[in-house]
Write an enzyme that holds these catalytic residues in place. Structure first.
Site, PDB file in Angstrom:
ATOM      1  N   ILE A   1     -45.531 -13.451  12.499  1.00 56.92           N
ATOM      2  CA  ILE A   1     -46.415 -12.543  11.746  1.00 56.92           C
ATOM      3  C   ILE A   1     -47.882 -12.676  12.184  1.00 56.92           C
ATOM      4  CG2 ILE A   1     -47.168 -11.802   9.432  1.00 56.92           C
ATOM      5  CD1 ILE A   1     -44.181 -11.390   9.748  1.00 56.92           C
TER       6      ILE A   1
ATOM      7  N   ARG B   1     -56.066  -9.884  12.370  1.00 57.13           N
ATOM      8  CA  ARG B   1     -55.791  -9.159  11.132  1.00 57.13           C
ATOM      9  C   ARG B   1     -56.525  -7.816  10.987  1.00 57.13           C
ATOM     10  NH1 ARG B   1     -55.217 -13.637   6.425  1.00 57.13           N
ATOM     11  NH2 ARG B   1     -53.970 -12.024   5.465  1.00 57.13           N
ATOM     12  N   PRO B   2     -56.163  -6.832  11.815  1.00 57.61           N
ATOM     13  CA  PRO B   2     -56.794  -5.513  11.701  1.00 57.61           C
ATOM     14  C   PRO B   2     -56.375  -4.769  10.432  1.00 57.61           C
ATOM     15  CG  PRO B   2     -54.997  -5.456  13.295  1.00 57.61           C
ATOM     16  CD  PRO B   2     -55.143  -6.895  12.867  1.00 57.61           C
TER      17      PRO B   2
ATOM     18  N   ASP C   1     -46.077 -17.434   4.741  1.00 57.98           N
ATOM     19  CA  ASP C   1     -46.875 -18.281   3.840  1.00 57.98           C
ATOM     20  C   ASP C   1     -46.172 -19.595   3.476  1.00 57.98           C
ATOM     21  OD1 ASP C   1     -48.917 -16.489   3.915  1.00 57.98           O
ATOM     22  OD2 ASP C   1     -48.628 -15.695   1.896  1.00 57.98           O
TER      23      ASP C   1
ATOM     24  N   LYS D   1     -50.783 -15.292  -6.928  1.00 60.02           N
ATOM     25  CA  LYS D   1     -52.079 -14.825  -6.399  1.00 60.02           C
ATOM     26  C   LYS D   1     -51.925 -13.495  -5.676  1.00 60.02           C
ATOM     27  CE  LYS D   1     -53.709 -16.417  -2.307  1.00 60.02           C
ATOM     28  NZ  LYS D   1     -54.124 -15.341  -1.389  1.00 60.02           N
ATOM     29  N   ASN D   2     -50.949 -13.405  -4.777  1.00 62.66           N
ATOM     30  CA  ASN D   2     -50.850 -12.215  -3.939  1.00 62.66           C
ATOM     31  C   ASN D   2     -50.358 -10.980  -4.695  1.00 62.66           C
ATOM     32  OD1 ASN D   2     -51.859 -13.636  -1.850  1.00 62.66           O
ATOM     33  ND2 ASN D   2     -49.965 -13.736  -0.659  1.00 62.66           N
TER      34      ASN D   2
HETATM   35  C1  UD1 Z   1     -50.542 -10.573   2.907  1.00 65.96           C
HETATM   36  C2  UD1 Z   1     -50.718 -11.839   2.099  1.00 65.96           C
HETATM   37  C3  UD1 Z   1     -50.698 -13.061   3.010  1.00 65.96           C
HETATM   38  C4  UD1 Z   1     -49.425 -13.057   3.858  1.00 65.96           C
HETATM   39  C5  UD1 Z   1     -49.248 -11.740   4.587  1.00 65.96           C
HETATM   40  C6  UD1 Z   1     -47.925 -11.623   5.315  1.00 65.96           C
HETATM   41  C7  UD1 Z   1     -52.080 -11.071   0.260  1.00 65.96           C
HETATM   42  C8  UD1 Z   1     -53.383 -11.082  -0.424  1.00 65.96           C
HETATM   43  N1  UD1 Z   1     -51.994 -11.759   1.410  1.00 65.96           N
HETATM   44  O1  UD1 Z   1     -51.662 -10.487   3.801  1.00 65.96           O
HETATM   45  O2  UD1 Z   1     -50.743 -14.228   2.190  1.00 65.96           O
HETATM   46  O3  UD1 Z   1     -49.497 -14.102   4.801  1.00 65.96           O
HETATM   47  O4  UD1 Z   1     -49.318 -10.636   3.638  1.00 65.96           O
HETATM   48  O5  UD1 Z   1     -46.871 -11.781   4.433  1.00 65.96           O
HETATM   49  O6  UD1 Z   1     -51.115 -10.483  -0.201  1.00 65.96           O
HETATM   50  N2  UD1 Z   1     -51.549  -5.677  10.574  1.00 65.96           N
HETATM   51  C9  UD1 Z   1     -51.933  -4.704  11.481  1.00 65.96           C
HETATM   52  N3  UD1 Z   1     -52.624  -3.614  10.999  1.00 65.96           N
HETATM   53  C10 UD1 Z   1     -52.902  -3.445   9.691  1.00 65.96           C
HETATM   54  C11 UD1 Z   1     -52.506  -4.427   8.771  1.00 65.96           C
HETATM   55  C12 UD1 Z   1     -51.822  -5.548   9.248  1.00 65.96           C
HETATM   56  O7  UD1 Z   1     -51.701  -4.832  12.677  1.00 65.96           O
HETATM   57  O8  UD1 Z   1     -53.542  -2.434   9.321  1.00 65.96           O
HETATM   58  C13 UD1 Z   1     -50.808  -6.875  11.057  1.00 65.96           C
HETATM   59  C14 UD1 Z   1     -51.530  -8.188  10.747  1.00 65.96           C
HETATM   60  O9  UD1 Z   1     -52.481  -8.506  11.723  1.00 65.96           O
HETATM   61  C15 UD1 Z   1     -50.368  -9.163  10.713  1.00 65.96           C
HETATM   62  C16 UD1 Z   1     -49.224  -8.319  10.128  1.00 65.96           C
HETATM   63  O10 UD1 Z   1     -49.595  -6.959  10.314  1.00 65.96           O
HETATM   64  O11 UD1 Z   1     -50.026  -9.566  12.001  1.00 65.96           O
HETATM   65  C17 UD1 Z   1     -48.944  -8.558   8.665  1.00 65.96           C
HETATM   66  O12 UD1 Z   1     -50.164  -8.444   7.939  1.00 65.96           O
HETATM   67  P1  UD1 Z   1     -50.195  -7.953   6.423  1.00 65.96           P
HETATM   68  O13 UD1 Z   1     -48.809  -7.870   5.909  1.00 65.96           O
HETATM   69  O14 UD1 Z   1     -51.058  -6.754   6.323  1.00 65.96           O
HETATM   70  O15 UD1 Z   1     -50.936  -9.165   5.722  1.00 65.96           O
HETATM   71  P2  UD1 Z   1     -51.972  -9.100   4.531  1.00 65.96           P
HETATM   72  O16 UD1 Z   1     -51.647  -7.973   3.625  1.00 65.96           O
HETATM   73  O17 UD1 Z   1     -53.354  -9.216   5.069  1.00 65.96           O
END
Ligand code: UD1
Length: 417
Positions: free
Chosen positions: A327, A122-123, A305, A22-23
């Site tokens: 995370i 999740r920003p 995950d 999926k991801n």
């Molecule tokens: C993706 C996965 C999700 C997985 C996560 C971490 C998909 C569709 N989803 O989510 O299943 O749990 O990776 O492996 O692929 N963050 C910031 N600023 C940002 C972006 C993220 O602070 O601009 C923080 C988030 O709040 C979180 C951390 O970074 O604490 C990791 O998030 P991120 O890796 O971006 O997760 P997703 O891509 O949303």
């Protein structure tokens, strides 16, 4: 609203075919926005998040053809709308992944801000920071990110946190930018690598794939290609835990063992006999699992995950396991539900101490997010009596035919309305 009814009934034995990831599929379907040619995808999992992506792209005027048996053809030769609306984004945060490619190819994109979700705030600040560094004008208005740039230009971007979605959005944007983009502190998750490989098959010039420093030389145009989505390491890991806790023996086909070494290591530590080839994994468990300690971190360390599923293993293990989630700030939603089934888990901040118990007992429990739901299904497989997992629409976002797959290897599990 659908529920799953599960009766714990002993070891699982047999073979399961792992679905496409999926991801990986979610960003890879968005690569269609980068070319006017048709993209053909295979090994696409048939999941709720995939139909949401399909709706999102169709709403923008993209043509999507699918046989609903894991193949999809997508053509974005023109778009009618450059907007990803709130109604869809609120149901799937990964909708933000249309921002980078739409902006890069069409010079403009408007995407609803995803907002928080069950597992944390999740920003998307890192996505925006990167696009601004590439010359985009970005404003946040009425709950939407509005980005504009006649043509993005290459930039040197150091990500403040390791973000999977942020790396993916910027990688897609950089592929069509003018000049070279360097992404430092990039996420190295296998799904990022799968996206990068798809972009390369479309004509993108990317080096450092699989490392935390990605160098992208922008090109004027990308072309269509056929691409097979990688196997889902989280679905595979979930089935392996099912085998381990029921003290069964499962062989997974169409798997990607090299993408999940940290999880396989933990299962070995728990006492499982694990063997793997290029595309298969066998797990044989001949004893009660031993409790394990683990901490979630970006790849290649242990994935967030899989945290909930391995916590279920600790619930029925011999000994006490300590689980630390680094995370997401609120990813222990499954704990009260597991405790309702007789588990002994204490949470202090981002750490959970899990004391293994001899038996769980079936109960009606509520799914709160995708992986939390999976941990409850796993608990149901070893609980005495009947477990009803409510609100399984969360589970349907990420697990394809889970009741059929588990049913075929001996689980007593059925979907009820
Ligand atoms: C993706 C996965 C999700 C997985 C996560 C971490 C998909 C569709 N989803 O989510 O299943 O749990 O990776 O492996 O692929 N963050 C910031 N600023 C940002 C972006 C993220 O602070 O601009 C923080 C988030 O709040 C979180 C951390 O970074 O604490 C990791 O998030 P991120 O890796 O971006 O997760 P997703 O891509 O949303």
């Amino acid at each position: 609203m659908d529920k799953l009814r599960i009766c714990g009934n002993g070891p699982l034995n047999g073979e399961i075919r792992v679905s496409g990831a999926k991801n990986a599929a979610l960003p890879i379907l968005c690569t269609s926005l980068l070319t006017a040619d048709t993209m053909r995808f295979t090994n696409v999992p048939m999941l709720r998040d995939i139909s949401t992506t399909q709706k999102l792209l169709q709403g923008m005027g993209v043509r999507v053809m699918t046989d609903n048996v894991h193949e999809m053809e997508i053509t974005a030769d023109h778009l009618d709308s450059l907007v990803a609306p709130y109604d869809l984004v609120k149901t799937m945060r990964a909708s933000i992944l249309v921002l980078g490619p739409t902006l890069a190819r069409f010079g403009e994109a408007t995407v609803s801000l995803p907002g928080g979700c069950a597992i944390g705030s999740r920003p998307v600040d890192q996505h925006i920071k990167g696009l601004v560094a590439m010359g985009a004008e970005v404003v946040i208005e009425h709950g939407y990110v509005k980005a504009k740039a006649a043509r993005l230009r290459g930039a040197h971007i150091v990500m403040d946190v390791v973000t999977v979605g942020g790396t993916e959005n910027l990688l897609m944007a950089a592929a069509l930018a003018d000049g070279t983009t360097i992404l430092e502190n990039a996420a190295r998750e296998p799904e990022v690598t799968d996206l990068a490989n798809c972009l390369v098959a479309m004509g993108a010039r990317i080096s450092g794939i699989g490392t935390n420093r990605l160098v992208v030389e922008g090109v004027d145009k990308l072309h269509g290609c056929e691409y097979a989505i990688m196997p889902d390491r989280i679905e595979a890991g979930t089935f392996l835990v099912a085998a381990a806790i029921t003290q069964g023996h499962l062989i997974l086909r169409n798997a990607a063992p090299r993408s999940m070494e940290s999880v396989l290591d933990k299962l070995v530590e728990a006492g499982a006999i694990v063997e793997a080839g290029d595309d298969w994994i066998s797990l044989d468990m001949k004893r009660r699992p031993k409790a394990i300690n683990f901490r979630t971190l970006p790849y290649p360390a242990f994935p967030t995950d899989m945290q909930a599923q391995l916590m279920t293993l600790n619930c029925v293990a011999e000994g006490t396991g300590v689980v630390t989630e680094t995370i997401f700030e609120n990813r222990f939603m499954h704990v009260p539900e597991l405790n309702r089934m007789g588990a002994r888990i204490e949470v202090e901040g981002n750490t959970a101490v899990v004391h293994g118990v001899d038996k769980l007992s079936g109960a009606t429990v509520m799914a709160t997010d995708l992986r939390a739901s999976a941990s409850l299904v796993l608990a149901g497989l070893v609980a005495q009596g009947e477990t009803i997992v409510d609100r399984i629409y969360h589970l349907d976002r990420g697990y394809e035919y889970i009741e059929k797959k588990l049913g075929a290897v001996g689980a007593q599990i059925e979907r009820i309305s």
